[in-house]
Design an enzyme around this catalytic site. Structure first.
Site, PDB file in Angstrom:
ATOM      1  N   ASP A  36       0.134   2.957  -1.573  1.00  0.00           N
ATOM      2  CA  ASP A  36      -0.410   2.488  -0.187  1.00  0.00           C
ATOM      3  C   ASP A  36       0.421   2.926   0.656  1.00  0.00           C
ATOM      4  O   ASP A  36       1.510   3.623   0.536  1.00  0.00           O
ATOM      5  CB  ASP A  36      -0.883   1.020  -0.007  1.00  0.00           C
ATOM      6  CG  ASP A  36       0.515   0.120  -0.284  1.00  0.00           C
ATOM      7  OD1 ASP A  36      -0.138  -0.841  -0.735  1.00  0.00           O
ATOM      8  OD2 ASP A  36       1.413   0.237  -0.083  1.00  0.00           O
ATOM      9  N   LYS A  58      -3.658   2.060   3.666  1.00  0.00           N
ATOM     10  CA  LYS A  58      -4.499   1.226   4.321  1.00  0.00           C
ATOM     11  C   LYS A  58      -3.959   0.690   5.745  1.00  0.00           C
ATOM     12  O   LYS A  58      -2.650   0.427   5.590  1.00  0.00           O
ATOM     13  CB  LYS A  58      -4.690  -0.209   3.702  1.00  0.00           C
ATOM     14  CG  LYS A  58      -6.027  -0.262   3.224  1.00  0.00           C
ATOM     15  CD  LYS A  58      -6.101  -1.716   2.277  1.00  0.00           C
ATOM     16  CE  LYS A  58      -5.896  -1.467   0.848  1.00  0.00           C
ATOM     17  NZ  LYS A  58      -5.672  -2.655   0.260  1.00  0.00           N
ATOM     18  N   MET A 170       1.891  -9.418   9.206  1.00  0.00           N
ATOM     19  CA  MET A 170       0.490  -8.737   9.736  1.00  0.00           C
ATOM     20  C   MET A 170       0.254  -9.619  11.063  1.00  0.00           C
ATOM     21  O   MET A 170      -0.945  -9.802  11.261  1.00  0.00           O
ATOM     22  CB  MET A 170      -0.406  -8.748   8.696  1.00  0.00           C
ATOM     23  CG  MET A 170      -0.103  -8.059   7.416  1.00  0.00           C
ATOM     24  SD  MET A 170      -1.466  -8.154   6.148  1.00  0.00           S
ATOM     25  CE  MET A 170      -1.079  -9.641   5.389  1.00  0.00           C
TER      26      MET A 170
HETATM   27  N1  SAH Z   1       3.270  -6.752  -0.289  1.00  0.00           N
HETATM   28  C1  SAH Z   1       3.991  -6.641   1.059  1.00  0.00           C
HETATM   29  C2  SAH Z   1       3.330  -7.196   2.106  1.00  0.00           C
HETATM   30  C3  SAH Z   1       2.239  -6.372   2.564  1.00  0.00           C
HETATM   31  S1  SAH Z   1       1.156  -6.931   3.935  1.00  0.00           S
HETATM   32  C4  SAH Z   1       5.443  -7.507   0.781  1.00  0.00           C
HETATM   33  O1  SAH Z   1       5.687  -8.424  -0.070  1.00  0.00           O
HETATM   34  O2  SAH Z   1       6.327  -7.315   1.656  1.00  0.00           O
HETATM   35  C5  SAH Z   1       2.147  -5.928   5.158  1.00  0.00           C
HETATM   36  C6  SAH Z   1       2.679  -6.494   6.339  1.00  0.00           C
HETATM   37  O3  SAH Z   1       3.958  -6.673   5.395  1.00  0.00           O
HETATM   38  C7  SAH Z   1       2.960  -5.747   7.347  1.00  0.00           C
HETATM   39  O4  SAH Z   1       2.077  -5.853   8.387  1.00  0.00           O
HETATM   40  C8  SAH Z   1       4.397  -6.496   7.639  1.00  0.00           C
HETATM   41  O5  SAH Z   1       4.022  -7.802   8.452  1.00  0.00           O
HETATM   42  C9  SAH Z   1       5.162  -6.698   6.503  1.00  0.00           C
HETATM   43  N2  SAH Z   1       5.902  -5.510   6.207  1.00  0.00           N
HETATM   44  C10 SAH Z   1       6.065  -4.805   5.133  1.00  0.00           C
HETATM   45  N3  SAH Z   1       7.236  -4.241   5.087  1.00  0.00           N
HETATM   46  C11 SAH Z   1       7.698  -4.441   6.067  1.00  0.00           C
HETATM   47  C12 SAH Z   1       9.133  -3.833   6.638  1.00  0.00           C
HETATM   48  N4  SAH Z   1       9.660  -2.905   6.162  1.00  0.00           N
HETATM   49  N5  SAH Z   1       9.716  -4.346   7.846  1.00  0.00           N
HETATM   50  C13 SAH Z   1       8.778  -5.541   8.500  1.00  0.00           C
HETATM   51  N6  SAH Z   1       7.633  -5.945   8.034  1.00  0.00           N
HETATM   52  C14 SAH Z   1       6.999  -5.434   7.064  1.00  0.00           C
END
Ligand code: SAH
Length: 251
Positions: A36, A58, A170
């Site tokens: 993704d 996405k 998010m």
């Molecule tokens: N499975 C992922 C989350 C997916 S939802 C996890 O465990 O981290 C996507 C959200 O994750 C983004 O909108 C943001 O809020 C957060 N996110 C993912 N990577 C990030 C990063 N490097 N820095 C800050 N927020 C992050």
């Protein structure tokens, strides 16, 4: 024909050094990777030159491939005898829809394995020096999705406040509704928070402010996804972001 295996692999928050060894090994030897948009290019760079990479990127309000189609793609490839590395940002089971993909695989009789990853909350906390729990400040930590079906109906009462840390994934686009919702639940307008943009990546930013100013902070600083909002006293403890400590040490 013997089915392949679907590996649901957590790619962590960005830095390839934060991959588990198991994830790194699977990525390096995979012939088919379905990833993704959150997966960092530095991680995709670890793949073999002859690997097939399929992006199902996405972004909020712009689903390039609906979840059912992703499930069907994974199952179809595995049934054709190929091992599939399904690479996801962070951890597959934290707002990653890994649960749905696992169930689709199981329903189709395809073997599935889940490889955990460092979720954005854990990566962002470490990179910014914000301890999610702290003996003197918080003994409860909750993860919520700030953009989900019926945000206003979600019951977040009690998740944030004294002694508690709330991590919102998010939540950039819905920051005004989030601030309003939490203050409506009785949270103090001056409750400290931090916004962590691009955590564990070179362009990471850490912004701080009181809850009441969250919408202005996001707007004025033009915060972009991916970003996390961490709300609670732990964000206001005396700490120097680890990145800054390193920067001082080398200068
Ligand atoms: N499975 C992922 C989350 C997916 S939802 C996890 O465990 O981290 C996507 C959200 O994750 C983004 O909108 C943001 O809020 C957060 N996110 C993912 N990577 C990030 C990063 N490097 N820095 C800050 N927020 C992050």
């Amino acid at each position: 024909m013997k089915s392949g295996i679907i590996y649901l692999v957590g790619a962590g928050p960005g830095d390839p050094d934060l991959l588990t060894l198991r994830a790194a090994r699977l990525i390096e030897r995979a012939q088919l990777i379905v990833h993704d948009g959150l997966v960092d290019p530095a991680i995709l760079a670890l793949t073999r030159a002859d690997a097939q990479l399929i992006s199902v990127a996405k972004q909020r309000a712009r689903h390039t491939l609906p979840q059912d189609d992703i499930n069907a793609l994974l199952v179809r490839e595995a049934k054709a005898g190929r091992d599939v590395v399904r690479l996801k940002g962070g951890d597959p089971f934290v707002f990653g829809r890994g649960g749905e993909e696992m169930e689709a695989a199981q329903a189709a009789g395809v073997r599935v394995e889940v490889i955990p990853g460092i979720s954005a909350a854990n990566g962002a906390a470490a990179a910014s020096g914000i301890a999610l729990t702290h003996r003197n400040s918080a003994s409860i930590v909750s993860f919520v999705a700030g953009q989900c079906k019926g945000l206003t109906e979600q019951d977040w009462a009690g998740l944030a406040g004294k002694g508690r840390t709330l991590v919102i994934y998010m939540g950039v686009k819905t920051a005004p509704q989030i601030a309003e919702k939490l203050m409506g639940d009785g949270l103090a307008p001056d409750m400290p928070l931090a916004v962590l943009e691009n955590a564990c990546r070179p362009e990471m930013r850490v912004l701080r402010g009181p809850l009441a100013a969250l919408p202005e902070l996001v707007e004025a600083e033009a915060v972009k996804s991916p970003a996390l909002i961490i709300i609670g006293e732990v964000t206001a403890r005396e700490n120097t972001a680890l990145a800054e400590i390193v920067a001082e040490a080398v200068s």
